[in-house]
Scaffold this active site. Structure first.
Site, short mmCIF file in Angstrom:
data_model
loop_
_atom_site.label_atom_id
_atom_site.label_comp_id
_atom_site.label_asym_id
_atom_site.label_seq_id
_atom_site.Cartn_x
_atom_site.Cartn_y
_atom_site.Cartn_z
N GLY A 164 0.80 -1.21 0.00
CA GLY A 164 0.00 0.00 0.00
C GLY A 164 0.83 1.26 0.00
CB SER A 183 3.66 -3.33 -2.77
OG SER A 183 3.88 -2.03 -3.27
#
Length: 445
Positions: free
Chosen positions: A103, A180
């Site tokens: 995120g 991520s």
């Protein structure tokens, strides 16, 4: 949703792929002391039966909603130090997957339905999702111990080692996975001496490769937030997050560059060389690595922007011909030079490929090579399936629905629209099996 004394109670059970899977939601591993301060270990469990009822840390809307959708909205709290656990019924000494969500250091949460771990657990592992602080609440200020999110995850991992046997997991067979920004943290944790002998395996999925902020960068943003006249210790979390975004330095548009907002700040818990492949290969103390990226990572940030959809070859050449060769992917190099139009790709696809390599793919690729050169066990599996969404291709986060196998939780994701359930299920089975086999140590077969 008041917490109770710690004695884990099954929150929900479901039969998936012929296996009964139990879920424990909202299990507390730490507790907030005060804003911008380290959390302390804690216990307890929320009385909830739905994953989306578990709070996640305060955040603003995601910039990737145009491809990922929005999922069900969890409540938000500055005290959202919870893990969520899934295991087959009667599980005993099963290997454990600890998943750290992504995120961009700004959004996400271990209780978001996107990351529901039941179908992975149904294949014979225990899955633990952990949350950590985000955005300005995590990064605007530092402490003597270093980065607050790193400390949050440290507490979470120690909780897993101490308690996971009570859920049917084996604390000596721990795989830390992250996607991520979560991959950035998973990699970092695997290099910290504190976790030597604790983390057996590491899975890096579309790992973020941003260098940490310098102390000077962090202090500049902190100063800017405090010049607004708002009490950053007492204002609402939403106000503080917006103040933080407003205090970030403004950078001019650069073709092919997807900027980050907040980042962890360099300090005692972040080795200066941890993003150098050779150093990392020597200092990561895991026993095996699973490394993956999507083929077109950066398209997720560009596909819906007019300045990218209409980019010309001249504009692309003006930028990429000045990049160092190591920043260009093999597809954009010929005879040791920048290939440009000779690559056979459209201008838009060229900039996507270049940006994806530079910002997501180069370090994982070189890291896998460095690990292999040292005789270490590496599973390297790029994700290449393309989305029906125009210009998105195999963009950042497109692999996540397939990895967790929860089609319904991604019902509003534009990147999945037009994909048949049959194709989804076949691809999901493949990627779930890849990861579970790795966690179970069956990747040598």
């Amino acid at each position: 949703m008041s917490p109770s004394p710690f004695s884990p109670q099954v929150s929900a059970s479901q039969v998936l792929d012929g296996v009964t899977v139990n879920g424990w939601y909202g299990v507390r591993f730490a507790q907030l002391t005060e804003r911008f301060q380290p959390a302390v270990p804690a216990s307890g469990q929320l009385a909830v039966s739905q994953l989306h009822d578990v709070p996640i840390f305060p955040q603003l809307p995601s910039r990737l909603a145009s491809s990922m959708g929005t999922a069900k909205a969890n409540p938000q709290s500055e005290d959202a130090f919870f893990v969520n656990v899934w295991a087959p019924a009667q599980a005993e000494r099963l290997p454990v997957l600890v998943f750290i969500h992504g995120g961009a250091w700004l959004t996400g949460g271990g209780a978001m339905p996107w990351y529901e771990g039941a179908r992975l657990a149904a294949q014979g592992i225990v899955v633990v999702n952990v949350s950590y602080r985000l955005g300005a609440l995590a990064h605007a200020q530092t402490t003597a111990i270093g980065s607050l999110p790193v400390d949050d995850l440290r507490l979470g991992l120690h909780w897993v080692v101490k308690h996971i046997a009570g859920f049917g997991g084996d604390p000596t067979r721990l795989c830390v996975a992250g996607q991520s920004a979560g991959g950035w943290y998973a990699h970092l944790l695997s290099t910290l001496p504190e976790f030597k002998g604790m983390i057996d395996r590491v899975a890096l999925l579309s790992m973020g490769t941003r260098a940490p902020w310098t102390v000077s960068q962090q202090q500049t943003v902190w100063h800017g937030m405090n010049q607004t006249g708002v009490d950053v210790l007492a204002c609402s979390a939403t106000t503080l997050l917006r103040l933080g975004m407003q205090a970030l330095p403004q950078h001019p548009f650069q073709l092919g560059y997807a900027p980050s907002a907040f980042l962890p700040t360099e300090g005692p818990d972040i080795p200066p060389a941890f993003l150098e492949p050779e150093w990392a290969a020597q200092h990561s103390h895991a026993q095996a690595w699973y490394i993956r990226y999507t083929a077109d990572e950066s398209s997720a940030f560009f596909f819906d922007r007019d300045d990218y959809k209409t980019v010309t070859q001249e504009q692309v050449d003006q930028v990429l011909q000045h990049w160092s060769l190591q920043d260009l992917p093999p597809v954009l190099k010929k005879q040791g030079k920048y290939a440009g139009a000779a690559s056979g790709l459209t201008p838009y696809r060229q900039i996507v490929k270049a940006s994806s390599w530079r910002q997501f793919q180069r370090f994982p690729y070189q890291y896998a090579q460095a690990l292999s050169a040292q005789g270490k066990r590496v599973v390297f599996q790029p994700f290449t399936l393309e989305s029906p969404l125009a210009g998105f291709y195999s963009g950042h986060c497109f692999d996540l629905p397939f990895q967790f196998g929860n089609w319904a939780d991604w019902a509003d994701a534009p990147m999945l629209q037009g994909l048949s359930p049959e194709i989804f299920e076949a691809e999901s089975q493949k990627w779930r099996t890849h990861l579970v086999d790795f966690v179970r140590g069956q990747d040598n077969d």
